[in-house]
Design a protein around this motif. Structure first.
Motif, PDB file in Angstrom:
ATOM      1  N   THR A 112      41.635  46.190  36.284  1.00  0.00           N
ATOM      2  CA  THR A 112      42.040  44.786  36.455  1.00  0.00           C
ATOM      3  C   THR A 112      41.831  44.009  37.944  1.00  0.00           C
ATOM      4  O   THR A 112      41.693  44.683  39.052  1.00  0.00           O
ATOM      5  N   GLY A 113      41.043  42.992  37.732  1.00  0.00           N
ATOM      6  CA  GLY A 113      40.456  42.262  38.864  1.00  0.00           C
ATOM      7  C   GLY A 113      39.002  42.653  39.170  1.00  0.00           C
ATOM      8  O   GLY A 113      38.490  42.255  40.278  1.00  0.00           O
ATOM      9  N   LEU A 124      37.102  44.886  43.384  1.00  0.00           N
ATOM     10  CA  LEU A 124      38.064  44.111  42.968  1.00  0.00           C
ATOM     11  C   LEU A 124      38.457  42.945  43.807  1.00  0.00           C
ATOM     12  O   LEU A 124      38.806  43.391  44.979  1.00  0.00           O
ATOM     13  N   SER A 126      41.096  39.964  45.034  1.00  0.00           N
ATOM     14  CA  SER A 126      42.536  39.593  45.083  1.00  0.00           C
ATOM     15  C   SER A 126      42.672  38.527  45.941  1.00  0.00           C
ATOM     16  O   SER A 126      42.244  38.710  47.113  1.00  0.00           O
TER      17      SER A 126
END
Length: 212
Positions: A112-113, A124, A126
């Motif tokens: 995820t990401g 990743l 964020s």
């Protein structure tokens, strides 16, 4: 009429997730195994010019390997970066080898990401990655790129997440039964596992888009 209870439930679920993410983020950002971009020796020395580069990523990976930090099962490390650091990293024309996640040819399952892989690190991104506004030498924002191997930190709870709802006229001051109460609570924490040696590196950098 608006379904206020449903709307409140969605917003509370998001707030709970963000609160837990903030707890973990702040624990990771307090780690003492820290490096600084450029010639900086402290957070206050960093400027927007001290940005993350491909060469800096390679040096960080070399440091992790020299410290015998293991990789994940896929043979790579992980790194959480801010979108402004992502911009600098993928814009670094001197850093050959950047591979975007959508160009993986071996059907690697995405995290995820995840945005891509470079120098043995899967990145990743964020928007909640740690940033210190105005902490740089030029009053710019300083960003934390957190490189880590497996078992570098842990999370746990001694009270799982619980949701609560009190209907209008319920157990609160609401004589005309007009107000409902919705909320959540839990006991949750995180900890760096660095007693036997850090399995992470905090790389603090400036960013082109992080100017004051």
């Amino acid at each position: 009429p608006h379904d206020l209870i449903s709307i409140a439930s969605d917003r509370l679920a998001r707030q709970a997730a963000e609160t837990m993410d903030n707890v973990v983020r702040d624990i990771l950002a307090a780690g003492t195994n820290v490096k600084y971009a450029g010639a900086a020796t402290s957070r206050g020395d960093l400027t927007v010019a001290d940005k993350i580069t491909g060469e800096l990523v390679k040096k960080t990976v070399a440091g992790l390997k020299a410290a015998n930090v293991p990789t994940f099962a896929d043979g790579t490390y992980r790194c959480i970066i801010h979108p402004f650091q992502e911009y600098d990293l993928i814009s670094d024309t001197t850093a050959n080898g950047w591979l975007e996640a959508n160009k993986y040819v071996d059907n690697t399952p995405l995290i995820t990401g995840e945005i891509g892989k470079f120098a043995g690190v899967r990145f990743l991104v964020s928007s909640n990655a740690k940033a210190w506004v105005g902490a740089g030498d030029d009053d710019s924002t300083v960003f934390n790129a957190h490189f880590f191997g497996p078992d570098s930190y842990t999370v746990g709870d001694s009270q799982t997440l619980q949701a609560y709802f009190t209907a209008p006229g319920g157990d609160h001051a609401d004589p005309l039964a007009q107000m409902a109460i919705a909320g959540w609570k839990m006991r949750f924490g995180a900890k760096l596992l660095d007693l036997a040696g850090a399995k992470y590196v905090r790389l603090e950098t400036g960013a082109t888009l992080g100017a004051a």
